[in-house]
Write an enzyme that holds these catalytic residues in place. Structure first.
Site, mmCIF file in Angstrom:
data_model
loop_
_atom_site.group_PDB
_atom_site.id
_atom_site.type_symbol
_atom_site.label_atom_id
_atom_site.label_comp_id
_atom_site.label_asym_id
_atom_site.label_seq_id
_atom_site.Cartn_x
_atom_site.Cartn_y
_atom_site.Cartn_z
ATOM 1 N N GLY A 54 0.677 -1.366 -0.112
ATOM 2 C CA GLY A 54 -0.489 0.113 0.548
ATOM 3 C C GLY A 54 1.134 1.727 0.087
ATOM 4 O O GLY A 54 1.345 1.407 1.143
ATOM 5 N N GLU A 59 2.099 0.990 -11.383
ATOM 6 C CA GLU A 59 3.640 1.234 -10.777
ATOM 7 C C GLU A 59 4.503 1.874 -11.645
ATOM 8 O O GLU A 59 6.020 1.905 -12.507
ATOM 9 C CB GLU A 59 4.271 -0.263 -11.346
ATOM 10 C CG GLU A 59 3.894 -1.362 -9.987
ATOM 11 C CD GLU A 59 4.966 -2.800 -10.132
ATOM 12 O OE1 GLU A 59 5.005 -2.684 -9.988
ATOM 13 O OE2 GLU A 59 3.986 -3.179 -9.370
ATOM 14 N N GLU A 65 5.356 8.294 -17.986
ATOM 15 C CA GLU A 65 5.596 9.886 -17.512
ATOM 16 C C GLU A 65 6.593 9.580 -16.676
ATOM 17 O O GLU A 65 7.250 10.905 -16.898
ATOM 18 C CB GLU A 65 4.227 10.936 -17.584
ATOM 19 C CG GLU A 65 3.294 11.143 -18.725
ATOM 20 C CD GLU A 65 2.181 10.633 -18.740
ATOM 21 O OE1 GLU A 65 1.289 10.046 -17.863
ATOM 22 O OE2 GLU A 65 1.964 10.103 -20.296
HETATM 23 C C1 LIG Z 1 -5.373 -1.456 -11.262
HETATM 24 C C2 LIG Z 1 -5.479 -0.696 -10.203
HETATM 25 C C3 LIG Z 1 -4.005 -1.006 -9.186
HETATM 26 C C4 LIG Z 1 -2.945 -0.975 -8.587
HETATM 27 N N1 LIG Z 1 -2.339 -1.100 -7.826
HETATM 28 C C5 LIG Z 1 -1.480 -0.635 -6.755
HETATM 29 C C6 LIG Z 1 -1.037 -1.867 -5.432
HETATM 30 O O1 LIG Z 1 -1.223 -2.098 -5.365
HETATM 31 N N2 LIG Z 1 -0.591 -0.855 -4.524
HETATM 32 C C7 LIG Z 1 -0.403 0.732 -4.871
HETATM 33 O O2 LIG Z 1 0.307 1.050 -4.000
HETATM 34 N N3 LIG Z 1 -0.835 1.113 -5.927
HETATM 35 C C8 LIG Z 1 -1.674 0.756 -6.113
HETATM 36 N N4 LIG Z 1 -1.840 0.892 -8.309
HETATM 37 C C9 LIG Z 1 -1.871 2.896 -8.282
HETATM 38 C C10 LIG Z 1 -0.580 3.432 -8.799
HETATM 39 O O3 LIG Z 1 0.351 3.466 -9.143
HETATM 40 C C11 LIG Z 1 -1.457 4.895 -9.448
HETATM 41 O O4 LIG Z 1 -2.761 4.673 -9.648
HETATM 42 C C12 LIG Z 1 -0.503 5.421 -10.230
HETATM 43 O O5 LIG Z 1 1.163 5.815 -9.611
HETATM 44 C C13 LIG Z 1 -0.570 6.800 -10.823
HETATM 45 O O6 LIG Z 1 -1.309 7.625 -9.242
HETATM 46 P P1 LIG Z 1 -2.511 7.987 -9.573
HETATM 47 O O7 LIG Z 1 -3.665 7.162 -10.044
HETATM 48 O O8 LIG Z 1 -2.736 9.152 -8.608
HETATM 49 O O9 LIG Z 1 -2.431 9.862 -11.169
HETATM 50 P P2 LIG Z 1 -1.753 10.520 -10.413
HETATM 51 O O10 LIG Z 1 -0.409 11.493 -10.054
HETATM 52 O O11 LIG Z 1 -2.760 11.501 -10.226
HETATM 53 O O12 LIG Z 1 -1.641 11.142 -12.112
HETATM 54 C C14 LIG Z 1 -2.540 11.692 -13.459
HETATM 55 C C15 LIG Z 1 -1.680 11.955 -14.663
HETATM 56 O O13 LIG Z 1 -0.479 12.940 -14.313
HETATM 57 C C16 LIG Z 1 0.506 12.792 -14.922
HETATM 58 N N5 LIG Z 1 2.079 13.820 -14.013
HETATM 59 C C17 LIG Z 1 1.620 13.438 -12.494
HETATM 60 N N6 LIG Z 1 2.948 14.067 -12.006
HETATM 61 C C18 LIG Z 1 3.719 14.212 -13.061
HETATM 62 C C19 LIG Z 1 4.936 15.433 -13.888
HETATM 63 N N7 LIG Z 1 5.364 15.569 -12.343
HETATM 64 N N8 LIG Z 1 5.296 14.973 -15.171
HETATM 65 C C20 LIG Z 1 4.141 15.073 -15.711
HETATM 66 N N9 LIG Z 1 2.998 14.138 -15.702
HETATM 67 C C21 LIG Z 1 2.451 14.236 -14.349
HETATM 68 C C22 LIG Z 1 0.163 11.684 -14.939
HETATM 69 O O14 LIG Z 1 1.632 10.628 -15.245
HETATM 70 C C23 LIG Z 1 -1.099 10.967 -15.528
HETATM 71 O O15 LIG Z 1 -1.196 10.618 -16.545
HETATM 72 C C24 LIG Z 1 -3.632 0.737 -8.422
HETATM 73 C C25 LIG Z 1 -3.615 1.156 -9.935
HETATM 74 C C26 LIG Z 1 -5.120 0.548 -10.270
HETATM 75 C C27 LIG Z 1 -5.258 1.488 -11.283
#
Ligand SMILES: Cc1cc2nc3c(=O)[nH]c(=O)nc-3n(C[C@H](O)[C@H](O)[C@H](O)COP(=O)(O)OP(=O)(O)OC[C@H]3O[C@@H](n4cnc5c(N)ncnc54)[C@H](O)[C@@H]3O)c2cc1C
Length: 377
Positions: free
Chosen positions: A124, A361, A365
């Site tokens: 998590g 993961e 980007e």
């Molecule tokens: C089905 C599923 C399973 C998952 N399993 C796990 C798990 O087991 N454990 C866990 O910890 N997490 C898990 N995740 C979370 C996953 O790792 C995150 O969704 C992912 O890292 C992106 O974070 P976010 O969804 O908050 O998107 P955000 O970080 O909000 O990003 C939104 C958009 O903004 C862009 N962005 C953000 N910052 C920048 C920047 N500095 N420069 C350019 N672009 C940027 C991103 O690339 C993306 O396009 C899971 C997610 C899903 C959907």
């Protein structure tokens, strides 16, 4: 230079491929439609020794290398991503932190049940306000009377809420600018888990939101040194990227295999559509790019096995195979025409399962940010 896989690696590929084709393929569509977690398949995977592939035998794992692990994940994803991510998240994200950073006592407590597949593990990291910016963790853990009092929430956590989920390792702020990893056993009072989240793809895998409300955890559940959590999760993500990259190759290979078979069988204008050069070129491009992606993944895994720096290779493999699987599954569905758009067609499931490979993961980007940093930019 030797690009040959070992006999053990080839044997593992054959074993997992047979399992995926005979046991997973017949139920994949139904599991996806019903968004049902594949308990029976996980039990069979456990029996085959596939729930702890890179964990040493002394802890109940298979003691295999990272290349073997990548091959297994690739072969599972070729048929079904939900089953593959269940294994990958359990192994790379759930079990690995305990193996890499746990004390001897923590390893003895957790690894045998996890590596044998009796229990599932989760990691998590992500929070509602901390996604790509994973360092923005708000969840806190305060040491009081020999216990960590955990408060906060996590989101999108894979494998956290199944009937066989044993524990989740979370990142938590244990002080100002101090992040640590703490193992929390399922069933601990104050640890609440949401209903399964509804998803576009990976529908048979388990994804939950977690809440910690004055959740008291033994002090000894801290993983490694206090304050090392940030470094630890960066390392865990480096390794995890190899398995998600292997999923990209597997998904692309599965989509290609479906498109090739369909193109040979589907007749239009009096001949199989595989006889049209436009279709042949699409398949030729797919086959070529898949091979390139596979080599990137195996190289990253090989570097890790050789104890050499592999973070750059892993991020490159993850980025490339995310984009590759997107292109391939799109072209493969195109070859299926309208039939590919129908819910019961395997290619439509692969199409939905693909997108998360460019998000989980680390988004595309974020991979580019990691790659640029490792290039010295
Ligand atoms: C089905 C599923 C399973 C998952 N399993 C796990 C798990 O087991 N454990 C866990 O910890 N997490 C898990 N995740 C979370 C996953 O790792 C995150 O969704 C992912 O890292 C992106 O974070 P976010 O969804 O908050 O998107 P955000 O970080 O909000 O990003 C939104 C958009 O903004 C862009 N962005 C953000 N910052 C920048 C920047 N500095 N420069 C350019 N672009 C940027 C991103 O690339 C993306 O396009 C899971 C997610 C899903 C959907």
């Amino acid at each position: 230079m030797n690009l040959e896989l070992t006999d053990e690696q080839e044997l593992l590929r054959r074993t997992v491929r047979e399992f995926a084709e005979t046991r997973v393929a017949p139920v994949a569509e139904e599991l996806d439609r019903e968004a049902r977690f594949p308990y029976e398949l996980v039990a069979e995977l456990a029996e085959l020794g596939l729930m702890g592939i890179p964990i040493p035998e002394e802890f109940g794992g298979a003691g295999a290398d990272t290349v073997s692990y990548a091959i297994a994940i690739e072969e599972l994803t070729r048929i079904d991503s939900s089953v593959a991510i269940t294994v990958a998240a359990h192994t790379s994200l759930g079990t690995m932190p305990i193996y890499l950073y746990g004390s001897e006592a923590q390893k003895q407590e957790w690894l045998p049940q996890l590596a044998s597949g009796e229990g599932l593990a989760a990691f998590g990291l992500t929070e509602p306000g901390a996604g790509s910016d994973a360092g923005a963790t708000r969840t806190s853990a305060e040491l009081r009377d020999g216990q960590w009092l955990v408060n906060g929430s996590k989101i999108f956590i894979t494998n956290a809420g199944t009937d066989i989920s044993a524990c989740v390792t979370i990142t938590a702020c244990t002080g100002d600018d101090e992040v640590s990893n703490i193992v929390i056993a399922n069933g601990t009072p104050g640890y609440e888990i949401s209903a399964p989240m509804h998803k576009l793809g990976w529908r048979a895998s388990d994804t939950r939101e977690l809440w910690f409300k004055d959740c008291a955890v033994p002090e000894g559940n801290l993983l490694g040194a206090r304050g090392r959590g940030f470094q630890q999760f960066l390392e865990i993500l480096d390794g995890g990227r190899i398995s998600v990259a292997a999923m990209g190759v597997g998904l692309a290979q599965g989509a290609y295999d479906l498109a090739l078979a369909y193109a040979k069988e589907r007749q239009q204008f009096g001949k199989p559509i595989a006889r049209f050069q436009a279709v042949q070129f699409a398949l030729a491009d797919m086959a070529t790019e898949i091979e390139a992606g596979r080599q990137l993944v195996y190289r990253a895994a090989w570097l890790k096995d050789a104890d050499r720096p592999f973070a750059l290779a892993a991020a490159q493999a993850k980025l490339y195979t995310g984009l590759l699987s997107n292109r391939v599954v799109n072209a493969a569905l195109q070859i299926h025409g309208g039939y590919g758009f129908m819910q019961e067609s395997a290619i439509s499931r692969l199409y939905r399962d693909q997108k998360i490979l460019e998000i989980g993961e680390g988004t595309n980007e974020v991979q580019r940010m990691v790659i640029a940093r490792l290039l010295g930019l």
